[in-house]
Design an enzyme around this catalytic site. Structure first.
Site, PDB file in Angstrom:
ATOM      1  N   GLY A  36      11.206  39.694  71.345  1.00 37.17           N
ATOM      2  CA  GLY A  36      10.296  40.337  72.301  1.00 37.17           C
ATOM      3  C   GLY A  36       9.724  39.286  73.235  1.00 37.17           C
ATOM      4  O   GLY A  36       8.562  39.339  73.631  1.00 37.17           O
ATOM      5  N   GLY A  37      10.591  38.321  73.580  1.00 39.94           N
ATOM      6  CA  GLY A  37      10.107  37.100  74.228  1.00 39.94           C
ATOM      7  C   GLY A  37      10.009  37.118  75.735  1.00 39.94           C
ATOM      8  O   GLY A  37       9.749  36.080  76.346  1.00 39.94           O
ATOM      9  N   ASN A  90       8.037  38.202  67.089  1.00 42.27           N
ATOM     10  CA  ASN A  90       6.948  38.785  67.878  1.00 42.27           C
ATOM     11  C   ASN A  90       7.200  40.248  68.262  1.00 42.27           C
ATOM     12  O   ASN A  90       6.254  40.992  68.508  1.00 42.27           O
ATOM     13  CB  ASN A  90       6.766  37.928  69.142  1.00 42.27           C
ATOM     14  CG  ASN A  90       5.966  38.646  70.209  1.00 42.27           C
ATOM     15  OD1 ASN A  90       4.736  38.711  70.149  1.00 42.27           O
ATOM     16  ND2 ASN A  90       6.657  39.212  71.198  1.00 42.27           N
ATOM     17  N   TYR A  93       1.283  51.665  62.222  1.00 41.21           N
ATOM     18  CA  TYR A  93       1.212  50.280  62.732  1.00 41.21           C
ATOM     19  C   TYR A  93       0.528  49.347  61.717  1.00 41.21           C
ATOM     20  O   TYR A  93       1.008  48.252  61.438  1.00 41.21           O
ATOM     21  CB  TYR A  93       0.447  50.305  64.058  1.00 41.21           C
ATOM     22  CG  TYR A  93       0.375  48.988  64.784  1.00 41.21           C
ATOM     23  CD1 TYR A  93       1.498  48.457  65.398  1.00 41.21           C
ATOM     24  CD2 TYR A  93      -0.827  48.290  64.877  1.00 41.21           C
ATOM     25  CE1 TYR A  93       1.419  47.253  66.090  1.00 41.21           C
ATOM     26  CE2 TYR A  93      -0.905  47.094  65.567  1.00 41.21           C
ATOM     27  CZ  TYR A  93       0.217  46.575  66.172  1.00 41.21           C
ATOM     28  OH  TYR A  93       0.145  45.388  66.857  1.00 41.21           O
ATOM     29  N   ILE A 116      -5.373  42.161  72.881  1.00 37.44           N
ATOM     30  CA  ILE A 116      -4.879  41.193  73.869  1.00 37.44           C
ATOM     31  C   ILE A 116      -4.399  41.970  75.093  1.00 37.44           C
ATOM     32  O   ILE A 116      -3.685  42.975  74.953  1.00 37.44           O
ATOM     33  CB  ILE A 116      -3.702  40.365  73.281  1.00 37.44           C
ATOM     34  CG1 ILE A 116      -4.069  39.778  71.904  1.00 37.44           C
ATOM     35  CG2 ILE A 116      -3.265  39.276  74.262  1.00 37.44           C
ATOM     36  CD1 ILE A 116      -5.232  38.819  71.879  1.00 37.44           C
TER      37      ILE A 116
HETATM   38  P1  NAI Z   1       4.624  44.360  74.556  1.00 34.47           P
HETATM   39  O1  NAI Z   1       4.906  45.800  74.379  1.00 34.47           O
HETATM   40  O2  NAI Z   1       4.095  43.887  75.867  1.00 34.47           O
HETATM   41  O3  NAI Z   1       5.906  43.501  74.192  1.00 34.47           O
HETATM   42  C1  NAI Z   1       6.679  43.753  73.041  1.00 34.47           C
HETATM   43  C2  NAI Z   1       8.063  43.239  73.279  1.00 34.47           C
HETATM   44  O4  NAI Z   1       8.869  43.481  72.118  1.00 34.47           O
HETATM   45  C3  NAI Z   1       8.757  43.959  74.440  1.00 34.47           C
HETATM   46  O5  NAI Z   1       9.341  42.998  75.293  1.00 34.47           O
HETATM   47  C4  NAI Z   1       9.838  44.782  73.752  1.00 34.47           C
HETATM   48  O6  NAI Z   1      10.999  44.957  74.551  1.00 34.47           O
HETATM   49  C5  NAI Z   1      10.135  43.923  72.551  1.00 34.47           C
HETATM   50  N1  NAI Z   1      10.803  44.664  71.491  1.00 34.47           N
HETATM   51  C6  NAI Z   1      10.377  45.779  70.885  1.00 34.47           C
HETATM   52  N2  NAI Z   1      11.280  46.169  69.974  1.00 34.47           N
HETATM   53  C7  NAI Z   1      12.292  45.269  70.029  1.00 34.47           C
HETATM   54  C8  NAI Z   1      13.526  45.124  69.342  1.00 34.47           C
HETATM   55  N3  NAI Z   1      13.911  45.983  68.400  1.00 34.47           N
HETATM   56  N4  NAI Z   1      14.346  44.078  69.649  1.00 34.47           N
HETATM   57  C9  NAI Z   1      13.973  43.184  70.609  1.00 34.47           C
HETATM   58  N5  NAI Z   1      12.814  43.269  71.275  1.00 34.47           N
HETATM   59  C10 NAI Z   1      11.995  44.301  70.991  1.00 34.47           C
HETATM   60  O7  NAI Z   1       3.623  43.995  73.389  1.00 34.47           O
HETATM   61  P2  NAI Z   1       2.628  42.759  73.166  1.00 34.47           P
HETATM   62  O8  NAI Z   1       1.260  43.238  73.381  1.00 34.47           O
HETATM   63  O9  NAI Z   1       3.089  41.573  73.890  1.00 34.47           O
HETATM   64  O10 NAI Z   1       2.814  42.568  71.600  1.00 34.47           O
HETATM   65  C11 NAI Z   1       3.609  41.541  71.022  1.00 34.47           C
HETATM   66  C12 NAI Z   1       3.350  41.518  69.538  1.00 34.47           C
HETATM   67  O11 NAI Z   1       1.961  41.302  69.317  1.00 34.47           O
HETATM   68  C13 NAI Z   1       3.704  42.824  68.837  1.00 34.47           C
HETATM   69  O12 NAI Z   1       4.263  42.545  67.566  1.00 34.47           O
HETATM   70  C14 NAI Z   1       2.355  43.498  68.693  1.00 34.47           C
HETATM   71  O13 NAI Z   1       2.341  44.389  67.606  1.00 34.47           O
HETATM   72  C15 NAI Z   1       1.465  42.298  68.456  1.00 34.47           C
HETATM   73  N6  NAI Z   1       0.051  42.542  68.761  1.00 34.47           N
HETATM   74  C16 NAI Z   1      -0.359  42.892  70.034  1.00 34.47           C
HETATM   75  C17 NAI Z   1      -1.702  43.118  70.276  1.00 34.47           C
HETATM   76  C18 NAI Z   1      -2.212  43.485  71.630  1.00 34.47           C
HETATM   77  O14 NAI Z   1      -3.420  43.802  71.729  1.00 34.47           O
HETATM   78  N7  NAI Z   1      -1.435  43.440  72.674  1.00 34.47           N
HETATM   79  C19 NAI Z   1      -2.691  43.011  69.195  1.00 34.47           C
HETATM   80  C20 NAI Z   1      -2.158  42.627  67.931  1.00 34.47           C
HETATM   81  C21 NAI Z   1      -0.835  42.398  67.735  1.00 34.47           C
END
Ligand code: NAI
Length: 246
Positions: A12-13, A90, A155, A188
């Protein structure tokens, strides 16, 4: 340049927190492979953004919740040397809905997307770390695992699993020189929370000690620390990065 020449995978980079992590490692000199599921344009923009950095970012489209996708990503990152230094799990999604209304698909998709990559990527990633008996893994969990948030049973269960997985794997691979840690971000500012109701966001902001949302770069800093030699005696931990909610 504390990551010079290191091979690093960030799942998810190319977006949100993952994007910030990819850029932070590239700024520290790493050769980053960033896996993504959709949005080629964002991937291309990220590769271009890394051009001015000491390290590199190569993006790869793959679903890391499957074995085939994870192997493709890990193999691409390890390259001819066959060694992987750092794995950042991630990738993750939310499907918030109160339990009585939650569809089976909401439950299964969140569990599969948030937990299965840990199995697949760590399994293949650890194999690439064993030869040199060196490596670091950081799994991105969430304070949802600790705090419990209404509408997030799926979640919270997935992120609790990430923390337990981290602790178990750290015991398995510690004797082989591999450290496994997690971070638990609070709220975040990324696209993931863009659809959240403003009053919910404001109530969470109020519950922080710092009185504000977190930034992706602030999580990336904690991830880099845990993956670096500065954290050489830290394993099996989950570092909370939440502005003081917990
Ligand atoms: P985001 O939705 O902006 O990015 C997530 C990324 O993961 C996306 O690029 C998506 O394409 C990718 N992804 C999802 N499933 C995938 C798969 N099967 N294979 C490859 N890529 C995949 O989310 P964000 O906010 O950047 O979150 C990143 C991590 O941080 C997640 O694990 C989320 O649960 C965690 N997190 C986020 C918080 C927030 O407030 N934004 C709070 C706590 C944790």
């Amino acid at each position: 340049m504390e990551c010079a020449e290191q091979t690093v995978v960030v799942t998810g980079g190319t977006r949100g927190i993952g994007r910030a992590i990819s850029l932070r490692f590239a700024a520290a000199g790493a050769r980053v492979t960033a896996a993504y599921l959709a949005n080629e344009q964002a991937a291309e923009e990220l590769e271009a953004a890394a051009a001015s950095l000491p390290g590199t970012i190569t993006t790869i489209k793959a679903d890391v919740s499957t074995g085939a996708g994870a192997i493709a990503v890990i193999d691409a990152a390890a390259g001819p040397s066959g060694h992987l230094d750092v794995l950042i799990n991630n990738a993750g999604i939310i499907r918030d809905v109160y339990l009585p209304m939650m569809a089976e698909e909401d439950w299964e998709t969140v569990l599969r997307t948030n937990v299965s990559p840990l199995f697949h990527c760590c399994k293949w990633g650890v194999r690439k770390m064993l030869a040199k008996r060196r490596g670091a893994i950081v799994n991105v969990a969430s304070i949802s695992a600790y705090a419990g948030t209404p509408g997030q049973t799926n979640y919270a269960a997935s992120k609790g699993a990430a923390i337990s997985f981290t602790k178990a794997l750290s015991r398995e691979v510690g004797p082989m020189g591999i450290r496994v840690n997690a971070v638990a971000p609070g709220l975040i500012e990324t696209e993931m929370i863009a659809g959240m109701k403003q009053e919910i966001v404001q109530s969470i902001v109020k519950s922080t000690a710092l009185g504000r949302l977190g930034q992706a770069a602030e999580v990336a800093e904690a991830v880099l620390f845990l993956a670096s030699d500065r954290a050489s005696y830290i394993s099996g931990q989950c570092l909370i990065v939440d502005g003081g909610i917990i």
